[in-house]
Design a protein around this motif. Structure first.
Motif, short mmCIF file in Angstrom:
data_model
loop_
_atom_site.label_atom_id
_atom_site.label_comp_id
_atom_site.label_asym_id
_atom_site.label_seq_id
_atom_site.Cartn_x
_atom_site.Cartn_y
_atom_site.Cartn_z
N HIS A 99 -21.79 -6.14 38.56
CA HIS A 99 -20.86 -5.17 37.97
C HIS A 99 -20.01 -5.77 36.85
O HIS A 99 -19.45 -5.04 36.03
CB HIS A 99 -19.98 -4.50 39.02
N GLY A 100 -19.87 -7.09 36.80
CA GLY A 100 -19.25 -7.73 35.64
C GLY A 100 -17.75 -7.91 35.69
O GLY A 100 -17.18 -8.47 34.75
N THR A 315 -26.12 -10.31 35.47
CA THR A 315 -26.50 -9.79 34.16
C THR A 315 -26.05 -10.74 33.05
O THR A 315 -25.16 -11.57 33.25
CB THR A 315 -25.89 -8.41 33.91
N GLU A 316 -26.66 -10.57 31.89
CA GLU A 316 -26.23 -11.37 30.74
C GLU A 316 -24.78 -11.08 30.40
O GLU A 316 -24.03 -11.98 30.00
CB GLU A 316 -27.12 -11.08 29.54
N ALA A 318 -22.31 -10.16 32.48
CA ALA A 318 -21.43 -10.83 33.44
C ALA A 318 -21.40 -12.33 33.18
O ALA A 318 -20.33 -12.95 33.22
CB ALA A 318 -21.89 -10.54 34.86
N ARG A 319 -22.56 -12.90 32.91
CA ARG A 319 -22.62 -14.34 32.66
C ARG A 319 -21.76 -14.72 31.46
O ARG A 319 -21.08 -15.76 31.46
CB ARG A 319 -24.07 -14.77 32.44
N ALA A 320 -21.76 -13.88 30.44
CA ALA A 320 -20.99 -14.18 29.23
C ALA A 320 -19.49 -14.16 29.48
O ALA A 320 -18.72 -14.73 28.70
CB ALA A 320 -21.35 -13.20 28.13
N ARG A 321 -19.05 -13.51 30.55
CA ARG A 321 -17.63 -13.41 30.86
C ARG A 321 -17.13 -14.58 31.72
O ARG A 321 -15.94 -14.68 31.99
CB ARG A 321 -17.35 -12.08 31.57
N MET A 322 -18.03 -15.42 32.17
CA MET A 322 -17.67 -16.55 33.01
C MET A 322 -17.37 -17.77 32.16
O MET A 322 -17.81 -17.87 31.01
CB MET A 322 -18.81 -16.87 33.98
#
Length: 364
Positions: A99-100, A315-316, A318-322
């Motif tokens: 869900h991000g 998801t890509e 969500a990954r970008a927000r980490m």
């Protein structure tokens, strides 16, 4: 003394992400978090008590005998064990990797979004970062149930992000929460979701003293009122999004050597996302481990993804927000950041993967 290892979410085996599907669209294999009496009930009410973890309920059971006497036990919440991530996981039935909503403060293309306030250092972000576009997984599997929460939250950016499409009924004082729920069920609603944030709010500001105990008694009264008022054949499920750790005297700044390797920080004090300066991710991980490994589980994002901390789907987006590295606090430690210091000094905190924070009740 350092904590034992982190408590990892048990997705599909006893996690808050398993609840909504068990109630709204149960499969033939049954539920891992609630009994058949809930699945087969004429109506179901889910009550989320923000911050009322399993360990805290155990220690205060004498103040809440009705609540503590319900059937069930502990399940895990998600990582990070924080309100924005966990509430979104409860209502969507998905993990943060899908869900991000990957924390309390989230990196969005170099700008840090406070998910609960839906603001950045530039101010209100509801127009620039539309909540419904930021989090797109449907709440409640696309059903449109009645949601009973504090009336002041119904139009917030975070509510728009994790509760898009629901039908809101706002409560204004705690006793009226039970009234709103009862009226909804009496009108024929087969599923009602209710949320109360008092325990979390008080624990943040006052810790586990007399104020906290008063909140526990209030939750006991709320549960008792609901059990008395709800029509026969209605199942009440009580759960939480996370537990709380007393971090009195646990605040610790990042070492300057770690800060020198950073571009920015996100997350929160007990799950601090570190975003490395360009080309410095490896150095950051090694330096953070050397200087803060006694007070945190220091993990690279890749190691956490490999271990499944954020769920089976990442998801890509969500990954970008980490971040590149996370400081996941042990014991009572809290890693401070001037950018997320509020108007009050927080005593109770959460976000990490200790049992105090990760184990939550699932009772009916």
């Amino acid at each position: 003394m350092n904590s034992p290892g982190p408590v990892v979410p048990r997705f599909g085996e006893g996690c808050v992400t398993d609840l909504v599907s068990s109630v709204l669209e149960p499969g033939p294999e049954g539920s891992v978090v609630v009994g058949d009496d809930v699945v087969d009930a004429a109506a179901v009410v889910v009550l989320v008590l923000d911050g009322f973890g399993w360990r805290q309920l155990e220690r205060h059971a004498r103040l809440a005998p009705t609540l503590a006497g319900l059937t069930g036990g502990p399940v895990t919440t998600v990582a990070p064990s924080t309100t924005a991530a966990a509430l979104t996981s409860i209502v969507t039935g998905t993990a943060p990797g899908e869900h991000g909503i990957v924390g309390y403060r989230i990196d969005v293309d170099g700008e840090v979004l406070n998910a609960l306030r839906w603001s950045t250092p530039a101010g209100d972000a509801r127009e620039r970062i539309p909540p419904e576009e930021f989090q797109t997984v449907p709440a409640f599997l696309g059903h449109r149930p009645v949601v009973v929460q504090n009336a002041q939250f119904t139009r917030s950016g975070f509510s728009r992000a994790h509760l898009a499409g629901v039908r809101h009924r706002g409560w204004r004082t705690l006793p009226t929460l039970a009234v709103e729920v009862r009226q909804a069920v009496a009108a024929g609603e087969p599923f009602v979701y209710a949320y109360y944030d008092g325990v979390d709010k008080i624990a943040h500001e006052f810790g586990f003293g007399e104020h906290y105990e008063a909140e526990v008694v209030a939750c006991e009264r709320l549960v008792t009122d609901l059990m008395t008022a709800l029509p026969r054949g209605t199942a009440l499920v009580v759960t939480a999004d996370h537990g709380i750790v007393d971090c009195t005297d646990g605040e610790t700044p990042l070492d300057p050597a770690v800060v020198s390797l950073l571009d920015r920080q996100s997350g929160e004090a007990r799950f601090r996302w570190l975003h490395a300066a360009p080309g410095r991710a490896r150095d950051l991980a090694e330096t953070a481990e050397e200087l803060h490994g006694d007070r945190a589980w220091v993990r690279t994002v890749d190691s956490m993804l490999e271990a499944g901390w954020f769920g089976p789907v990442v998801t890509e987006t969500a990954r970008a927000r980490m971040g590149d590295v996370a400081l996941v606090a042990r014991d009572h430690w809290a890693f401070t950041d001037a950018a997320d210091t509020g108007r009050i000094r927080l005593i109770g905190r959460h976000g990490s993967l200790t049992a105090e924070e990760m184990l939550v009740p699932m009772l009916s």
